[in-house]
Design a protein around this motif. Sequence first.
Motif, short mmCIF file in Angstrom:
data_model
loop_
_atom_site.label_atom_id
_atom_site.label_comp_id
_atom_site.label_asym_id
_atom_site.label_seq_id
_atom_site.Cartn_x
_atom_site.Cartn_y
_atom_site.Cartn_z
N GLU A 136 46.98 -5.77 -12.82
CA GLU A 136 47.20 -7.20 -12.70
C GLU A 136 46.57 -7.74 -11.42
O GLU A 136 46.06 -8.86 -11.38
CB GLU A 136 48.71 -7.49 -12.71
N ARG A 137 46.65 -6.97 -10.38
CA ARG A 137 45.96 -7.30 -9.13
C ARG A 137 44.84 -6.29 -8.99
O ARG A 137 45.00 -5.21 -8.43
CB ARG A 137 46.93 -7.20 -7.96
N ARG A 161 39.01 -13.18 -10.08
CA ARG A 161 40.03 -12.25 -10.58
C ARG A 161 41.05 -11.88 -9.51
O ARG A 161 41.90 -11.03 -9.75
CB ARG A 161 39.36 -10.99 -11.15
N LYS A 162 40.92 -12.49 -8.32
CA LYS A 162 41.83 -12.18 -7.21
C LYS A 162 41.86 -10.68 -6.94
O LYS A 162 42.91 -10.05 -6.82
CB LYS A 162 43.24 -12.71 -7.51
N ALA A 185 35.37 -2.06 -13.75
CA ALA A 185 36.62 -1.85 -12.99
C ALA A 185 37.40 -3.15 -12.84
O ALA A 185 38.63 -3.16 -12.96
CB ALA A 185 36.29 -1.27 -11.62
N LEU A 186 36.70 -4.24 -12.60
CA LEU A 186 37.38 -5.53 -12.44
C LEU A 186 38.01 -5.99 -13.75
O LEU A 186 39.10 -6.58 -13.76
CB LEU A 186 36.38 -6.59 -11.94
N ASN A 198 42.35 0.68 -10.51
CA ASN A 198 43.81 0.87 -10.59
C ASN A 198 44.34 0.44 -11.95
O ASN A 198 45.43 -0.10 -12.07
CB ASN A 198 44.52 0.09 -9.47
N GLY A 199 43.53 0.69 -12.99
CA GLY A 199 43.94 0.35 -14.35
C GLY A 199 44.94 1.33 -14.91
O GLY A 199 45.44 2.22 -14.22
#
Length: 381
Positions: A275-276, A237-238, A269-270, A299-300
């Motif tokens: 996007e990142r 997922r980078k 969370a992932l 950071n969603g």
Amino acid sequence: MRSSEQSPPPQDQADVLVVDDTLANLRLLIELLSSQGYNIRPAHSGALALSAIAASKPDIILLDINMPEMDGYEVCQQLKADPENKDIPVIFVSALHDTESKLKAFTVGGVDYVSKPFQLEEVSARIQTHLTIKRLQSGLEERNRDLAAFDRSVAHDLRSPLTALLGISQLMTLGEEHRTDENVDTLLEAANRMRSIIDSLLLFAKVGNAEAKIEPIDMGSLVRKVRNQLKHEIEQRKAEVIIDGDEWPTVDGHEPWVEQVWVNYLTNALKYAGERPRAVLGWSMTESGGDPVFWVQDNGKGLTPSQRDTVFDEFKRLDETKNEEGHGLGLSIVRRIVEKLGGNVGLQSEIGKGCRFSFTLKASSALPARGRMGNEVTMAR
């Protein structure tokens, strides 16, 4: 957020609210029942009883009938009208011996009736009987919820991958030209999804019924283990995963279950980060200095109040429109595990500011935290 049903505690921890306007009766019941191991809370009026219930919910109530201003019948009626408190067993203890008074006590919601003068053995036996009934009812309700969860998974979540598996299998029997790599991948994906759903259901049921072996857990080592365990998904997922903080506390818990809590929180969370994707794993102490709070911050896009209220329920996903695998059991498993271990789950979220999912566990005095951890970062290469 929906709270799970709590079974009544054993006798030596049961919280009994005794309501009587006669101080001599209160003193007698406090003395007699305290000697039996009950935790007694007295109230000498109906209004004080309702205030005490609002402040802290008792396991059972002993309630006098003849009291000034607000009698026992009215107290019980108000109690049963409140959805939060309607399941608290109420045993009436009264000098009234007539049938009409007893019938009215049961009509307004009482579960039992003890006539004064009473015998300690009788009062204690009736308290324990109704605590046992409540415990059995709570267990039955929990099992019914588990059956409903299983039914929904079989009816909905397993149907889609099973249909794909059967459809592709039948297609591949029609000829060699249909045995393509794409169809094989589809079969494997469907089988793995079914296995994931079944594993989650088994864990969900196991946590509800099994007794956990409680031991000290080095939380710092555990979070690093979970980060390494999810290394492939982090890279895929980078994502950026940060382990924040210096020394991490040692807590009491069942390590396989606590590991699952971290896995579910971090996986969540992932999936639902930006996007990142960026996830921070950390801990803090409450202002009151109680149990440590552990958390995963993403950071969603954040959640609305209505989403926050139900996100720990079974089969609820953070974003129903997002094309992510998941069957809505991950966060409910977290809640079940944490509450089984005596802790609590939490969520802080605002639209545009991501989510911080948290949980508490009891700090352990058996072992010190080992090593120091600075801000450790794992990033996709």
